[in-house]
Design an enzyme around this catalytic site. Structure first.
Site: not given
Ligand code: NAD
Length: 265
Positions: A147, A160
């Site tokens: 991130s 985080y």
């Molecule tokens: P999201 O909530 O859409 O997806 C998260 C995924 O992780 C889901 O498939 C969920 O089921 C899975 N998950 C959560 N807990 C779990 C567990 N205990 N065991 C197995 N799977 C689990 O979120 P996202 O925004 O797609 O985030 C994905 C990654 O991208 C994360 O690491 C997040 O920190 C990173 N990220 C997101 C953003 C953003 O703006 N959305 C920005 C930077 C980084």
């Protein structure tokens, strides 16, 4: 015209790929002919629909493994199943992540433990299990979805930001250890992407700050993103496909910022 990244027939494990960025990245890999191990939480009927749709759309094999990213033995099993079912493991995307927003003095201890487990330790356990397979193959690609918060901080996100800074350290360390084995390890550092994880934050931030959700989007979330645009799945997929292809062989141990200029400030 679709670009061919030369990945046909490879095998990828993508953690947290039932939703959001993980799902989009798994789909991008599948569109290049990569067989996929999907993982993540959710309702089984919906997960099975996602799995079948991805397999049918792209003509690849897609297997679901329900490993809970807080459980090291289940993570190790997922990597073993990928290798046993497909005979190889070429790509590991450590993506699963959760968020909790609260001032440090109110931050619940169990939320801290959960975020460190899912956002940081799960990548350690999956990488530890995958590296011997990749070293033996003489080829592999590990991509950690970090991130902008792996490089800079924001208030109210202590766990985080700590986990994401940690994953950058893990990325660099693994990169050095695997560098002479045809394996690379990189981190993609997105800015804000409109996924369920962010949509939940919009509501939480609005409540925490006592302002409207529109004001949170404009003045809080996209305030730090100079483009004032959310990062898209396609923009992340482009970097991912480069990194996991042969073109990415010398890209190692790096933070790939896709954040509209956020961390340039
Ligand atoms: P999201 O909530 O859409 O997806 C998260 C995924 O992780 C889901 O498939 C969920 O089921 C899975 N998950 C959560 N807990 C779990 C567990 N205990 N065991 C197995 N799977 C689990 O979120 P996202 O925004 O797609 O985030 C994905 C990654 O991208 C994360 O690491 C997040 O920190 C990173 N990220 C997101 C953003 C953003 O703006 N959305 C920005 C930077 C980084």
């Amino acid at each position: 015209m679709a670009v061919d990244f030369g990945l046909q027939g490879q095998v990828a494990v993508v953690t947290g790929s039932t939703s959001g960025i993980g799902h989009a990245l798994a789909d991008a890999l599948a569109s290049q002919g990569v067989n996929i191990v999907l993982n993540g939480l959710g309702e089984m009927t919906a997960i099975e629909r996602t799995r079948a749709e991805m397999a049918e759309t792209h003509g690849v094999e897609v297997l679901y493994h329900g490993a809970d990213m807080t459980k090291p033995s289940q993570i190790v099993d997922m990597i073993a199943v990928a290798k046993a079912e497909f005979g190889e493991l070429d790509i590991l995307i450590n993506n699963a992540g959760v968020q909790h927003v609260a001032p440090i003095e109110d931050f619940p201890d169990d939320k801290w433990d959960q975020i460190i487990a899912i956002n940081l330790s799960s990548a350690f356990h999956a990488t530890k299990a995958a590296v011997p397979i990749m070293k033996a193959q003489g080829r592999g690609r590990i991509v950690n979805i970090a991130s902008a918060h792996a490089l800079v901080a924001s208030p109210f996100k202590s766990a985080y930001v700590a986990a994401k800074h940690g994953i950058m350290g893990l990325t660099k360390t693994v990169a050095l250890e695997v560098a002479q084995h045809g394996v690379t390890c990189n981190a993609i550092c997105p800015g804000f992407v409109k996924t369920p994880l962010v949509e939940a934050q919009i509501a939480d931030q609005a409540a925490a700050r006592g302002i409207s959700q529109e004001a949170v989007m404009r003045d809080v979330i996209l305030a730090s993103q100079p483009t004032k645009q959310f990062v898209t799945f396609e923009q992340l997929s482009g970097v991912l496909l480069y990194l996991v292809s042969d073109m990415g062989a010398s890209a190692n141990g790096a933070a790939w910022q896709v954040d509209g200029g956020w961390t340039a400030q």
